[in-house]
Design a protein around this motif. Structure first.
Motif, PDB file in Angstrom:
ATOM      1  N   LEU A 253      55.464   8.003  49.233  1.00  0.00           N
ATOM      2  CA  LEU A 253      56.244   7.750  48.021  1.00  0.00           C
ATOM      3  C   LEU A 253      57.263   6.643  48.244  1.00  0.00           C
ATOM      4  O   LEU A 253      57.432   5.749  47.412  1.00  0.00           O
ATOM      5  N   ARG A 254      57.954   6.700  49.375  1.00  0.00           N
ATOM      6  CA  ARG A 254      58.963   5.682  49.683  1.00  0.00           C
ATOM      7  C   ARG A 254      58.323   4.310  49.864  1.00  0.00           C
ATOM      8  O   ARG A 254      58.818   3.301  49.348  1.00  0.00           O
TER       9      ARG A 254
ATOM     10  N   ALA B 289      57.093   2.864  46.519  1.00  0.00           N
ATOM     11  CA  ALA B 289      58.199   2.388  45.688  1.00  0.00           C
ATOM     12  C   ALA B 289      58.754   1.063  46.197  1.00  0.00           C
ATOM     13  O   ALA B 289      59.053   0.156  45.416  1.00  0.00           O
TER      14      ALA B 289
ATOM     15  N   THR C  10      57.155  -1.286  43.038  1.00  0.00           N
ATOM     16  CA  THR C  10      58.050  -1.507  41.897  1.00  0.00           C
ATOM     17  C   THR C  10      58.550  -2.946  41.773  1.00  0.00           C
ATOM     18  O   THR C  10      58.602  -3.473  40.655  1.00  0.00           O
TER      19      THR C  10
ATOM     20  N   VAL D 220      56.555   1.258  37.690  1.00  0.00           N
ATOM     21  CA  VAL D 220      57.562   2.146  38.273  1.00  0.00           C
ATOM     22  C   VAL D 220      57.019   3.568  38.331  1.00  0.00           C
ATOM     23  O   VAL D 220      57.155   4.279  39.330  1.00  0.00           O
ATOM     24  N   ARG D 221      56.390   3.990  37.243  1.00  0.00           N
ATOM     25  CA  ARG D 221      55.800   5.332  37.195  1.00  0.00           C
ATOM     26  C   ARG D 221      54.526   5.402  38.028  1.00  0.00           C
ATOM     27  O   ARG D 221      54.290   6.390  38.744  1.00  0.00           O
TER      28      ARG D 221
ATOM     29  N   SER E  93      53.623   3.882  40.701  1.00  0.00           N
ATOM     30  CA  SER E  93      53.850   3.949  42.140  1.00  0.00           C
ATOM     31  C   SER E  93      54.023   5.394  42.599  1.00  0.00           C
ATOM     32  O   SER E  93      53.661   5.752  43.725  1.00  0.00           O
ATOM     33  N   MET E  94      54.590   6.231  41.733  1.00  0.00           N
ATOM     34  CA  MET E  94      54.755   7.649  42.055  1.00  0.00           C
ATOM     35  C   MET E  94      53.525   8.469  41.671  1.00  0.00           C
ATOM     36  O   MET E  94      53.098   9.346  42.412  1.00  0.00           O
TER      37      MET E  94
ATOM     38  N   TRP F  21      55.881  12.571  34.303  1.00  0.00           N
ATOM     39  CA  TRP F  21      56.458  12.700  35.641  1.00  0.00           C
ATOM     40  C   TRP F  21      56.813  14.151  35.961  1.00  0.00           C
ATOM     41  O   TRP F  21      56.532  14.649  37.061  1.00  0.00           O
TER      42      TRP F  21
ATOM     43  N   GLN G 194      61.441  13.924  45.388  1.00  0.00           N
ATOM     44  CA  GLN G 194      60.484  12.917  44.928  1.00  0.00           C
ATOM     45  C   GLN G 194      61.191  11.790  44.182  1.00  0.00           C
ATOM     46  O   GLN G 194      60.877  10.617  44.373  1.00  0.00           O
TER      47      GLN G 194
ATOM     48  N   ALA H  66      62.014   7.346  45.371  1.00  0.00           N
ATOM     49  CA  ALA H  66      61.760   6.113  44.619  1.00  0.00           C
ATOM     50  C   ALA H  66      63.012   5.516  43.998  1.00  0.00           C
ATOM     51  O   ALA H  66      62.976   4.372  43.529  1.00  0.00           O
TER      52      ALA H  66
ATOM     53  N   SER I 138      63.608   1.452  43.226  1.00  0.00           N
ATOM     54  CA  SER I 138      63.462   1.186  41.796  1.00  0.00           C
ATOM     55  C   SER I 138      64.710   0.534  41.216  1.00  0.00           C
ATOM     56  O   SER I 138      64.617  -0.402  40.406  1.00  0.00           O
TER      57      SER I 138
END
Length: 494
Positions: A289-290, A293, A297, A334-335, A337-338, A393, A411, A415, A419
């Motif tokens: 996740l990191r 992001a 992003t 942005v969304r 990526s998660m 999300w 979570q 990000a 972000s």
């Protein structure tokens, strides 16, 4: 042990292959789009509504199911190959014989009715490649997958350009897809060195059936979710408006394939190996996740900031109407990526039915939001698509918490810093582009804006996510030295 470091090599090969395809595909798209125009491109986009939905059943879902299995038998592969090929041939025949009816439903007219039987010829090609692709993914042979995609992309692009130059119009787009899928299938089969057999039994088929059915349904609902706005735009606003939307979405999809598809390809099988270790799966998901992001992003939001001069430069002035559409769609990055990581966790942990529930909820949101928005025009529909994605999300964050223990707060925190840094960079870059305006050539504006944005993002990252900024600086320094062993060690330590 599956770790973020061990997955980095596979992701690098996958991303490298996608990057090459992105560059070649974008170059071809630039030329072909200038010649065919928004209306013809809109008609071609409608062909994906039917062919793409069938493709989920014949190739995408079977590949995903086989890649997720902890124990894979030869009978699983044989049963999948026979079933996928049978489905593809039936789907091709149905689409070809019902072309006129389908074109009438979608508002594509005679042009869509003419192209759709040949477009559907890609279905058996993709079905043939489903099992070999899954085997390469399980074996982490992403170099082979990347090579096949790169070769197919080059040949498809050359075919499309040659056909467009010859005056083939919309048929140049059809030819590109036929060549792309044929070459890819042949090379994937060769690299996997797998040959189908007849040895399978009912247990092999039924063992896959539950996961396959949930996968077909989930991916199918996701696909319907993506295609519904296109159908509404075509029937309510016309094929030219659809062409603008489809082109903007194609650019977004290309960037997603470059940045996010490799993440899913390596993470989902990796998570599936950790199903028995909930905490390890959570740590891996947090790390990815990191990373997603930090990398994803700024790319998406940076493209939104420079879309004004970029789109007409690449595709011509006829595509100026696609600029605000592209800018809105890039906010999805942005969304996305998660969500890529969240879906990989849900499916890798063996919960395709949860993915199905999320897809059904998403489709319901799309139906409501886009139906309301269509009366207000193309930008309103695009905004509805973006809003729907962010509303999803919460349920997916809850799914990941249940499966790994990684809370929604954790979570979001993974990000949040990157972000915020990317949003700061994008806002300043957009202001910079608007301030320059037409005073210098578009190419110079883009070069200055990209350099300005990169420096600003690194500076903002140091403020909002210091640890991530330190990692990026170390990775860039290692790359500058050409120290690939050091780069792998850096990812392993991270």
């Amino acid at each position: 042990m599956v770790t973020a470091g061990r997955l980095a090599g596979g992701a690098a090969w996958s991303a490298g292959g996608k990057a090459f395809q992105f560059i070649v595909g974008l170059a071809a798209l630039m030329l072909v789009a200038r010649w065919v125009g928004p209306e013809a491109y809109g008609v071609f986009a409608l062909s994906w509504v039917v062919v793409g939905l069938a493709d989920i059943a014949v190739s995408a879902a079977p590949s995903d199911t086989l890649a997720q299995r902890q124990v894979l038998r030869a009978g699983h592969c044989n049963a999948t190959f026979v079933g996928a090929m049978a489905l593809s041939l039936v789907a091709w025949a149905l689409i070809a014989t019902g072309a006129d009816t389908i074109a009438g439903w979608l508002g594509g007219g005679a042009a869509l009715a003419a192209i759709i039987p040949l477009r559907a010829a890609t279905l058996p090609m993709n079905a043939a490649a489903a099992v070999p692709t899954a085997l390469l993914m399980r074996e982490q042979r992403f170099k082979a997958i990347a090579a096949a995609g790169a070769a197919a992309g080059v040949l498809a692009s050359l075919t499309g350009i040659a056909a467009a130059l010859a005056g083939a119009g919309i048929w140049s787009l059809v030819a590109m897809e036929l060549v792309r899928q044929f070459v890819s299938a042949v090379l994937i089969f060769r690299f996997a060195r797998w040959r189908p057999g007849l040895r399978s039994n009912r247990a092999d088929a039924t063992d896959l059936l539950g996961f396959n059915l949930s996968t077909w349904a989930a991916w199918g609902l996701n696909y319907a979710d993506a295609q519904l706005p296109r159908v509404l735009i075509a029937t309510g606003l016309g094929t030219e408006a659809l062409g603008l939307y489809a082109m903007a979405h194609r650019v977004y999809d290309q960037v997603s394939a470059l940045m996010l598809a490799p993440t899913y390809q390596v993470l989902m099988p990796g998570i599936s190996r950790l199903q028995a270790d909930r905490e390890a799966a959570g740590r891996l998901a947090d790390a990815i996740l990191r990373a997603a992001a930090v990398v994803g992003t700024p790319l998406f939001l940076g493209l939104a900031a420079i879309a004004g001069p970029l789109v007409p430069l690449l595709f011509g002035d006829r595509w100026l109407g696609a600029v605000p559409v592209a800018q809105l769609l890039m906010l999805l990055g942005v969304r996305a990526s998660m969500s890529t990581v969240q879906i990989a966790v849900v499916r890798g942990m063996g919960r395709p039915n949860w993915h199905l529930a999320g897809a059904a909820f998403g489709l319901a949101l799309t139906v409501v939001l886009t139906t309301i928005a269509i009366e207000h025009g193309l930008l309103a529909v695009t905004a509805a698509v973006v809003v729907k994605a962010f509303l999803l999300w919460a349920p997916y964050a809850w799914f990941v918490r249940r499966l790994t223990g990684l809370t929604a707060t954790q979570q979001a925190a993974a990000a949040a810093g990157p972000s915020l840094a990317a949003l700061t960079m994008a806002a300043c870059t957009f202001g910079f582009v608007e301030w320059i305006g037409d005073r210098i050539p578009a190419t110079a504006t883009l070069a200055l804006a990209i350099g300005f944005g990169a420096v600003l993002y690194l500076a903002a990252l140091a403020v909002f996510a210091p640890a991530a900024a330190a990692f990026v600086r170390a990775a860039l320094a290692t790359l500058a030295r050409g120290d690939m062993k050091g780069l792998r060690a850096l990812f392993a330590a991270g």
